[in-house]
Each structure stands twice: as C-alpha cells, then as structure tokens.
Design a protein around this motif. Structure first.
Motif, PDB file in Angstrom:
ATOM      1  N   LEU A   1       0.812  -1.206   0.000  1.00  0.00           N
ATOM      2  CA  LEU A   1       0.000   0.000   0.000  1.00  0.00           C
ATOM      3  C   LEU A   1       0.851   1.265   0.000  1.00  0.00           C
ATOM      4  CD1 LEU A   1      -2.648  -1.191   2.609  1.00  0.00           C
ATOM      5  CD2 LEU A   1      -2.960  -1.016   0.126  1.00  0.00           C
ATOM      6  N   CYS A   2       0.300   2.332  -0.588  1.00  0.00           N
ATOM      7  CA  CYS A   2       0.971   3.627  -0.656  1.00  0.00           C
ATOM      8  C   CYS A   2      -0.016   4.731  -0.295  1.00  0.00           C
ATOM      9  CB  CYS A   2       1.526   3.884  -2.059  1.00  0.00           C
ATOM     10  SG  CYS A   2       3.206   3.279  -2.308  1.00  0.00           S
ATOM     11  N   GLY A   3       0.519   5.943  -0.093  1.00  0.00           N
ATOM     12  CA  GLY A   3      -0.314   7.105   0.115  1.00  0.00           C
ATOM     13  C   GLY A   3      -0.522   7.448   1.574  1.00  0.00           C
ATOM     14  N   ARG A   4      -1.324   8.483   1.791  1.00  0.00           N
ATOM     15  CA  ARG A   4      -1.571   9.007   3.123  1.00  0.00           C
ATOM     16  C   ARG A   4      -2.624   8.175   3.853  1.00  0.00           C
ATOM     17  NH1 ARG A   4      -0.518  14.009   5.181  1.00  0.00           N
ATOM     18  NH2 ARG A   4       0.042  14.728   3.069  1.00  0.00           N
ATOM     19  N   ILE A   5      -2.323   7.854   5.114  1.00  0.00           N
ATOM     20  CA  ILE A   5      -3.265   7.127   5.956  1.00  0.00           C
ATOM     21  C   ILE A   5      -4.365   8.093   6.396  1.00  0.00           C
ATOM     22  CG2 ILE A   5      -3.569   5.869   8.129  1.00  0.00           C
ATOM     23  CD1 ILE A   5      -0.599   5.028   7.874  1.00  0.00           C
ATOM     24  N   PRO A   6      -5.630   7.737   6.232  1.00  0.00           N
ATOM     25  CA  PRO A   6      -6.702   8.634   6.704  1.00  0.00           C
ATOM     26  C   PRO A   6      -6.524   8.957   8.184  1.00  0.00           C
ATOM     27  CG  PRO A   6      -7.607   6.871   5.372  1.00  0.00           C
ATOM     28  CD  PRO A   6      -6.161   6.519   5.606  1.00  0.00           C
ATOM     29  N   SER A   7      -6.900  10.142   8.560  1.00  0.00           N
ATOM     30  CA  SER A   7      -6.770  10.548   9.959  1.00  0.00           C
ATOM     31  C   SER A   7      -8.127  10.926  10.511  1.00  0.00           C
ATOM     32  CB  SER A   7      -5.808  11.730  10.091  1.00  0.00           C
ATOM     33  OG  SER A   7      -6.278  12.841   9.349  1.00  0.00           O
ATOM     34  N   GLY A   8      -8.258  10.817  11.829  1.00  0.00           N
ATOM     35  CA  GLY A   8      -9.513  11.141  12.493  1.00  0.00           C
ATOM     36  C   GLY A   8     -10.391   9.924  12.668  1.00  0.00           C
ATOM     37  N   GLY A   9     -11.515  10.118  13.336  1.00  0.00           N
ATOM     38  CA  GLY A   9     -12.427   9.009  13.579  1.00  0.00           C
ATOM     39  C   GLY A   9     -11.786   7.940  14.443  1.00  0.00           C
ATOM     40  N   SER A  10     -12.074   6.696  14.112  1.00  0.00           N
ATOM     41  CA  SER A  10     -11.536   5.583  14.895  1.00  0.00           C
ATOM     42  C   SER A  10     -10.041   5.391  14.693  1.00  0.00           C
ATOM     43  CB  SER A  10     -12.280   4.293  14.531  1.00  0.00           C
ATOM     44  OG  SER A  10     -12.145   4.017  13.155  1.00  0.00           O
ATOM     45  N   PHE A  11      -9.454   6.120  13.741  1.00  0.00           N
ATOM     46  CA  PHE A  11      -8.038   5.951  13.463  1.00  0.00           C
ATOM     47  C   PHE A  11      -7.148   6.527  14.562  1.00  0.00           C
ATOM     48  CE2 PHE A  11      -9.477   4.416   9.576  1.00  0.00           C
ATOM     49  CZ  PHE A  11      -8.439   3.865   8.874  1.00  0.00           C
ATOM     50  N   GLY A  12      -7.740   7.225  15.495  1.00  0.00           N
ATOM     51  CA  GLY A  12      -6.946   7.735  16.604  1.00  0.00           C
ATOM     52  C   GLY A  12      -6.408   6.646  17.500  1.00  0.00           C
ATOM     53  N   ASN A  13      -7.005   5.442  17.431  1.00  0.00           N
ATOM     54  CA  ASN A  13      -6.573   4.332  18.297  1.00  0.00           C
ATOM     55  C   ASN A  13      -5.770   3.273  17.552  1.00  0.00           C
ATOM     56  OD1 ASN A  13      -8.055   5.442  20.483  1.00  0.00           O
ATOM     57  ND2 ASN A  13      -9.929   4.555  19.651  1.00  0.00           N
ATOM     58  N   ILE A  14      -5.398   3.552  16.285  1.00  0.00           N
ATOM     59  CA  ILE A  14      -4.668   2.577  15.479  1.00  0.00           C
ATOM     60  C   ILE A  14      -3.171   2.778  15.664  1.00  0.00           C
ATOM     61  CG2 ILE A  14      -4.322   1.679  13.149  1.00  0.00           C
ATOM     62  CD1 ILE A  14      -7.142   1.287  14.194  1.00  0.00           C
ATOM     63  N   SER A  15      -2.442   1.675  15.837  1.00  0.00           N
ATOM     64  CA  SER A  15      -1.003   1.769  16.070  1.00  0.00           C
ATOM     65  C   SER A  15      -0.221   1.640  14.767  1.00  0.00           C
ATOM     66  CB  SER A  15      -0.549   0.682  17.049  1.00  0.00           C
ATOM     67  OG  SER A  15      -0.602  -0.588  16.434  1.00  0.00           O
TER      68      SER A  15
END
Length: 356
Positions: free
Chosen positions: A322-336
């Motif tokens: 995978l490439c590109g920017r990781i989405p931010s916000g929402g439930s992604f605040g708890n992703i490591s």
C-alpha cells in the motif's frame, strides 16, 4: 326469619353446582398437569442409545442405565411432550453442565437411529477418532452439527448435503482433510459454516450459500487450512455477517467482499496471496468491527471512506504494498503503527509524516 323453601332449594342447587364446578376444575387441572409431565424416553431412542453406549469402553457413560429414563442421562435432551431425543451433546468445554466425558473410539453408526435429533455436539474430545458415520445422513431433522476440537478425520463427507434442515455446520479444530464438497451448496437453510483449523485443500466451492435466501446473514470460517485458488465471485451476492479466510493460499481479487451497504461485522483475509487494488474499495460502514487484510499483496491506497466505519475496533493492513496518506480522524486515533507497517510507501499518522 323463616326462609322461603323455594328460595332454599335454589340456594342448595346453586351450591351443589358451584361444588361440581370446583371439583371439575380440580380434576381438569390434575389431568392437565399429568398430560404436561415429561414423557418417558422413546423405546426406539433408548435402543439406539444403548447401542451407542456399547461402542465405548465400559463405564464411559456411567449414568446411562437401561432401567432409568434416558432423558435424564448426561448429554441427552428430550422433547418433554414426546420423550423423543432431540439433542446429543458431549462437551468438555468450560460451559459444560455435566461431568467431563472422554469418548474413546469412533462415533457409533447408531447415532443415525435417533431420528428426531435436531442438535449434535461433540467438542473437546481428543480421543474421538475416525470418519463421520454415513448413518448421519438419516437425520433429516438435524439443524446443528457442532464437532469441535476432536481427532475425527477423513474428508468432509458429501452425504451432509442429504440433511435438508441443516442450518449450522461446525467441524473445526479437528483432522479433516481433502476438499470442501460443492454439494453443501444445495442446502437452502445452511447459513453458518466453520471448517477452520483442519487440513483442507483444493478451492472454495462457488456453490456455498448459493441457495440461501439473500436476506439471511451467512457466516463462513475457513481459517488455517491449505485452501488455494480464487475467492469465489459468487460470494459477492452473499450477505456475510462474518467471513474469515485467514491463513490459506488464496489468490486474486477479493474486493467484491466489501461494500458500503454490506452487513459484515468481521472480515479477515490475512495471510493469503490476495492481490487487488484497495483504492476504490468501500467498507461496510454500518457494522464493521474487525478488519484484517495483512500479509497479502494488496496495493493502492486507503480510502478516506473507511473513517465512516465508526464501529471499527480492530484494523490490520500491514505487510502489503500500500501507498499514500493514511486517513486521519475518527476511529483511526486508536490505530497503532504496526497495523500499517511493512507496506510500500504509506505515510502519515501513526507512521512518519508524508513528504508532501
């Protein structure tokens, strides 16, 4: 004051009528309570169970005594009205409600003589060996087969397709080998299939769930086998509540398992050889709680739409391309960071910032 004799006669008659009614009511209640009492074990079922018992070493089923009602025996559940055996449950799991039982040997053919069986469970029985007896195909009312953590072996038998009422099939964590019979797809009520943690080979039959009503939720667990080939495209029209294909040898495209309006709560495709572009994939936003696509050859980027999956509590996209920017916000605040590690060029929180 003198009572009118005629009036007295009427009162006595009324009292007698009331007493008769009370007595009649009492008799009716007694009759009803007697009729509602549990019926004794059916004699044909008793014969089949005694044959079942004789197939194992003496005293294995120590409370199975032919002079007692078999509906009181460990592992046996009966219909209260008819005395017919409806469930045969032997489990050494923690939730077991009777003493541990060690069944040593093969599943006896006499199980097929319990014609009213609806539910069979043999779980955590390491000394239960051999193939399933063909006589199981006689059980036309059987809805549930739960065979978990045993040493039963051989192929998944095609004669299971002769069980028209079958809804749940769990033959997981055992020693079954060979291919999954396509004939399972002929079962119109089959909505739950767990064949995980066996030694199954071959491909996943496209016929699975093909006759299931499209509004019915299906569950498929084929985790930790040796299945190869493509994920069937026919699965695009199946309403999966959960699908687990983790740790097989599956290849090709699996985008059709996703979709914004799909009902899936769990999708696990990890540790395969799947290869497809993730960029335009839409995720089931209403219910998705668990998503693991790690250890594949998936490329493209992660759509911002995934943030709409507000119930998402577990995500792993590591070890892909995978490439590109990781989405931010929402439930992604708890992703490591480890959930996105070992990709080609992903960037942004929780990974290092993107360069532009």
């Amino acid at each position: 004051m003198l009572l009118n004799p005629h009036h007295s006669h009427i009162s006595t008659t009324t009292m007698d009528t009331k007493m008769c009614r009370v007595l009649g009511h009492a008799i009716a209640v007694l009759f009803l309570s007697t009729s509602l009492a549990s019926a004794a074990c059916n004699k044909d079922d008793l014969k089949a169970l005694l044959s079942f018992n004789s197939s194992f070493p003496p005293r294995t089923l120590y409370n199975w005594i032919d002079t007692e009602d078999c509906c009181s025996w460990d592992g046996i559940y009966c219909d209260d009205g008819t005395g017919r055996v409806t469930s045969l449950l032997f489990s050494n799991d923690d939730f077991n409600d009777f003493d541990p039982i060690d069944l040593v040997g093969r599943m006896p053919p006499s199980v097929g003589d319990l014609s009213e069986l609806v539910d069979i469970r043999f779980s955590t029985l390491p000394n239960l060996v051999g193939p399933l007896p063909r006589q199981l195909s006689k059980l036309k009312k059987l809805k549930t087969i739960n065979i978990y953590n045993t040493n039963l072996s051989g192929p998944i038998p095609s004669f299971l397709s002769q069980l028209p009422a079958l809804e749940r099939l769990d033959m997981s964590a055992s020693q079954f080998t060979g291919s999954i019979p396509p004939s399972l797809g002929s079962l119109a009520k089959l909505r739950y299939v767990d064949l995980s943690r066996n030694g199954l080979t071959g491909s996943v039959p496209p016929s699975l769930f093909s006759r299931l009503d499209r509004s019915a939720l299906a569950t498929l667990n084929l985790r930790q086998n040796k299945l190869a080939g493509a994920v069937p495209r026919s699965f695009a029209s199946v309403a999966f509540g959960g699908i687990d294909l983790h740790e097989n040898r599956l290849t090709g495209d699996a985008r059709f398992l996703f979709g914004k309006s799909k009902p899936a709560t769990s999708i696990d495709l990890a540790q395969n050889k799947l290869s497809f572009d993730l960029t335009d994939v839409e995720y089931p936003v209403g219910n998705l709680d668990y998503l693991d696509v790690s250890h594949n050859e998936i490329h493209g980027s992660i759509s911002e739409q995934i943030k709409e999956a507000t119930k998402l509590s577990y995500l792993d996209m590591s070890y892909n391309m995978l490439c590109g920017r990781i989405p931010s916000g929402g439930s992604f605040g708890n992703i490591s960071s480890r959930d996105f590690s070992h990709n080609k060029c992903l960037c942004g929180t929780p990974l290092p910032p993107c360069k532009n």
